[in-house]
Design an enzyme around this catalytic site. Structure first.
Site, mmCIF file in Angstrom:
data_model
loop_
_atom_site.group_PDB
_atom_site.id
_atom_site.type_symbol
_atom_site.label_atom_id
_atom_site.label_comp_id
_atom_site.label_asym_id
_atom_site.label_seq_id
_atom_site.Cartn_x
_atom_site.Cartn_y
_atom_site.Cartn_z
ATOM 1 N N GLU A 29 40.602 51.871 45.932
ATOM 2 C CA GLU A 29 41.932 52.335 45.547
ATOM 3 C C GLU A 29 41.862 53.426 44.485
ATOM 4 O O GLU A 29 40.975 53.403 43.627
ATOM 5 C CB GLU A 29 42.734 51.183 44.936
ATOM 6 C CG GLU A 29 43.017 50.071 45.902
ATOM 7 C CD GLU A 29 43.751 48.914 45.236
ATOM 8 O OE1 GLU A 29 43.888 47.882 45.881
ATOM 9 O OE2 GLU A 29 44.150 49.051 44.063
ATOM 10 N N CYS A 63 43.632 58.007 38.494
ATOM 11 C CA CYS A 63 42.823 56.828 38.170
ATOM 12 C C CYS A 63 41.888 56.569 39.346
ATOM 13 O O CYS A 63 42.341 56.405 40.477
ATOM 14 C CB CYS A 63 43.776 55.660 37.944
ATOM 15 S SG CYS A 63 42.954 54.086 37.744
ATOM 16 N N CYS A 122 33.184 44.392 41.922
ATOM 17 C CA CYS A 122 32.708 44.468 40.538
ATOM 18 C C CYS A 122 31.916 43.215 40.217
ATOM 19 O O CYS A 122 32.253 42.130 40.671
ATOM 20 C CB CYS A 122 33.908 44.587 39.592
ATOM 21 S SG CYS A 122 33.454 44.750 37.859
ATOM 22 N N CYS A 172 35.929 39.335 35.664
ATOM 23 C CA CYS A 172 36.930 38.922 34.686
ATOM 24 C C CYS A 172 37.943 37.991 35.354
ATOM 25 O O CYS A 172 38.318 38.194 36.512
ATOM 26 C CB CYS A 172 37.649 40.141 34.110
ATOM 27 S SG CYS A 172 36.506 41.270 33.299
ATOM 28 N N CYS A 213 41.285 39.441 36.915
ATOM 29 C CA CYS A 213 41.216 40.655 37.730
ATOM 30 C C CYS A 213 40.897 40.351 39.192
ATOM 31 O O CYS A 213 39.915 39.675 39.489
ATOM 32 C CB CYS A 213 40.158 41.588 37.141
ATOM 33 S SG CYS A 213 39.880 43.073 38.120
ATOM 34 N N CYS A 273 44.689 46.931 39.607
ATOM 35 C CA CYS A 273 43.632 47.307 40.524
ATOM 36 C C CYS A 273 43.249 46.150 41.435
ATOM 37 O O CYS A 273 43.205 44.999 41.036
ATOM 38 C CB CYS A 273 42.435 47.843 39.749
ATOM 39 S SG CYS A 273 41.330 46.606 39.148
HETATM 40 N N1 SAH Z 1 35.959 47.740 34.750
HETATM 41 C C1 SAH Z 1 36.511 48.634 33.806
HETATM 42 C C2 SAH Z 1 37.364 49.661 34.457
HETATM 43 C C3 SAH Z 1 38.792 49.333 34.673
HETATM 44 S S1 SAH Z 1 39.172 47.759 35.357
HETATM 45 C C4 SAH Z 1 37.207 47.895 32.718
HETATM 46 O O1 SAH Z 1 37.365 46.681 32.826
HETATM 47 O O2 SAH Z 1 37.559 48.522 31.730
HETATM 48 C C5 SAH Z 1 40.784 48.107 35.703
HETATM 49 C C6 SAH Z 1 41.848 47.901 34.647
HETATM 50 O O3 SAH Z 1 42.807 47.097 35.261
HETATM 51 C C7 SAH Z 1 41.426 47.204 33.353
HETATM 52 O O4 SAH Z 1 41.960 47.862 32.229
HETATM 53 C C8 SAH Z 1 42.004 45.843 33.522
HETATM 54 O O5 SAH Z 1 42.333 45.310 32.286
HETATM 55 C C9 SAH Z 1 43.212 46.105 34.372
HETATM 56 N N2 SAH Z 1 43.637 44.925 35.109
HETATM 57 C C10 SAH Z 1 42.887 44.110 35.866
HETATM 58 N N3 SAH Z 1 43.626 43.111 36.363
HETATM 59 C C11 SAH Z 1 44.881 43.301 35.895
HETATM 60 C C12 SAH Z 1 46.110 42.596 36.059
HETATM 61 N N4 SAH Z 1 46.187 41.500 36.805
HETATM 62 N N5 SAH Z 1 47.195 43.075 35.433
HETATM 63 C C13 SAH Z 1 47.132 44.213 34.694
HETATM 64 N N6 SAH Z 1 46.018 44.909 34.503
HETATM 65 C C14 SAH Z 1 44.896 44.464 35.099
HETATM 66 FE FE1 SF4 Z 2 35.437 44.478 36.717
HETATM 67 FE FE2 SF4 Z 2 38.045 43.958 36.846
HETATM 68 FE FE3 SF4 Z 2 36.630 43.136 34.742
HETATM 69 FE FE4 SF4 Z 2 37.121 45.773 35.052
HETATM 70 S S1 SF4 Z 2 38.648 44.178 34.679
HETATM 71 S S2 SF4 Z 2 35.162 44.789 34.517
HETATM 72 S S3 SF4 Z 2 37.064 45.886 37.299
HETATM 73 S S4 SF4 Z 2 36.337 42.444 36.860
#
Ligand code: SAH
Ligand code: SF4
Length: 354
Positions: A85, A111, A118, A122, A125, A342
């Site tokens: 995406e 973006c 990944c 997390c 996510c 994302c």
């Molecule tokens: N892996 C890197 C790059 C971005 S990940 C990182 O973690 O910094 C993508 C972004 O989406 C991150 O800032 C994360 O906090 C955010 N994100 C992931 N899941 C989300 C959710 N459910 N609601 C809002 N933001 C989210």
């Molecule tokens: Fe990976 Fe999602 Fe954590 Fe970013 S927020 S490091 S994309 S698992």
């Protein structure tokens, strides 16, 4: 292989005479021409040779969702049919010209994703939940910006910012990301200076150190999301290997342009990290760093154990930071109506297909 994987230098070593590399770069990145046959100032023999050896655009559009706020989210298929995406975020600005006339201006931020899936995993996510598949090549990184510029007829001369905040952990795909930063900034290419590129990381301190030492000029964003190690480790397992202190130390050593700041992203989750107590700790933690905090509403997805915070709590959190001299913005859930966070568009399509 796509020719987008090559720096201009690499291409110069490939084609004779070497100035052809500059012409090819200009056709692709400034005229948005994705077929060698249309590169009219190249000799026919070279066009044929290039067509044999390389492809150009490695992405296909599978789906576009446009949000009421103007942002557009793209689901792209790669050559091996895996999907990623990318999001175009236009910001309308009003400015005044020399005669005091109001002119409208759109600034674009794109973006981009850095991996399919990944490894970091997390808890909040969706991308992390689906595991890791593979790294994107440098060309697959640059193609996201290139194709979005073409599809939206964004003139080559228009300034665009890039944020590496899509799917994947950019510092876990270190070499390709650093290579892409260089390809993006080529003056015969997209000409996007490293100062307009922000790499967002979950906080792999050793890689932040490594990137800093390379002095590429890129900006840094840290996905902090919590102010104590216990909470952070629950949200982000990577915190067990690289704790908050190690991140702060790496940030302090990172070279940043004097007019810029390090961005700290803070995903606000109801009853997890949304208290004023947390805000207080955050101010203390970032003391002495030229920082800017971006508060992001947690965007719930199906099956998620976390909840979206209340507007009142987020406003109070932001007000606390601002009144204590910490620059802070709230990300107005950009494109909430287009499954903004994302991984969510990808997941929706997979559900639809299932
Ligand atoms: N892996 C890197 C790059 C971005 S990940 C990182 O973690 O910094 C993508 C972004 O989406 C991150 O800032 C994360 O906090 C955010 N994100 C992931 N899941 C989300 C959710 N459910 N609601 C809002 N933001 C989210
Ligand atoms: Fe990976 Fe999602 Fe954590 Fe970013 S927020 S490091 S994309 S698992």
């Amino acid at each position: 292989m796509t020719i987008l994987d090559m720096t201009k230098k690499e291409l110069e070593a490939e084609v004779r005479p070497s100035f052809r590399a500059k012409q090819i770069y200009q056709w692709i990145y400034q005229q948005y021409i994705f077929s060698f046959d249309e590169m009219l100032n190249l000799p026919k023999s070279l066009r044929a040779e290039l067509s044999q050896k390389y492809s150009i655009m490695p992405l296909r559009v599978l789906k576009v969702e446009e949000s009421r706020d103007g942002s557009k989210k793209y689901l792209f298929a790669l050559q091996d049919n895996l999907t990623i995406e990318s999001v175009l975020l236009p910001m309308k600005l009003e400015e005044f010209d020399e005669d005091g006339k109001r002119v409208h201006h759109t600034r674009y931020t794109i973006c981009i994703s850095s991996q399919v899936g990944c490894k970091i995993g997390c808890a909040f996510c969706l991308t992390g939940k689906s595991g890791f598949v593979r790294n994107l090549t440098a060309g697959e990184l640059t193609a996201q910006v290139l194709l979005i510029k073409q599809l939206n007829a964004i003139d080559a001369s228009r300034r665009v910012n890039i944020v590496y905040m899509g799917m994947g952990e950019p510092l876990d795909n270190f070499d390709n990301v650093v290579k892409a930063v260089g390809i993006f900034s080529d003056i015969d290419g997209l000409s996007i200076s490293p100062k307009r590129q922000t790499i967002s990381t979950s906080g792999i301190s050793s890689k932040i150190d490594k990137l800093g030492k390379m002095d590429t000029g890129v900006l840094l964003a840290i996905s902090l999301h919590a102010v104590d190690d216990e909470t952070r480790a629950k949200l982000m397992p990577i915190n067990k290997a690289y704790d908050i202190n190690s991140i702060i130390k790496a940030v302090k050593a990172f070279p940043i342009d004097v007019r810029k700041r390090v961005l700290f992203e803070y995903l606000v989750i109801k009853d997890v990290n949304d208290s004023l107590e947390s805000a207080k700790k955050l101010v203390k933690l970032l003391n002495g760093i030229k920082a800017k905090v971006n508060l992001i509403y947690f965007n719930p997805h199906e099956g998620s154990e976390f909840k979206r915070p209340s507007e009142k709590d987020v406003a109070a959190f932001a007000a606390f930071l601002n009144s204590h001299g910490l620059l802070c913005t709230v990300r107005q859930s950009k494109g909430l109506d287009i499954s903004a966070a994302c991984g969510q568009l990808k997941r929706r399509r997979e559900n639809e297909l299932a």
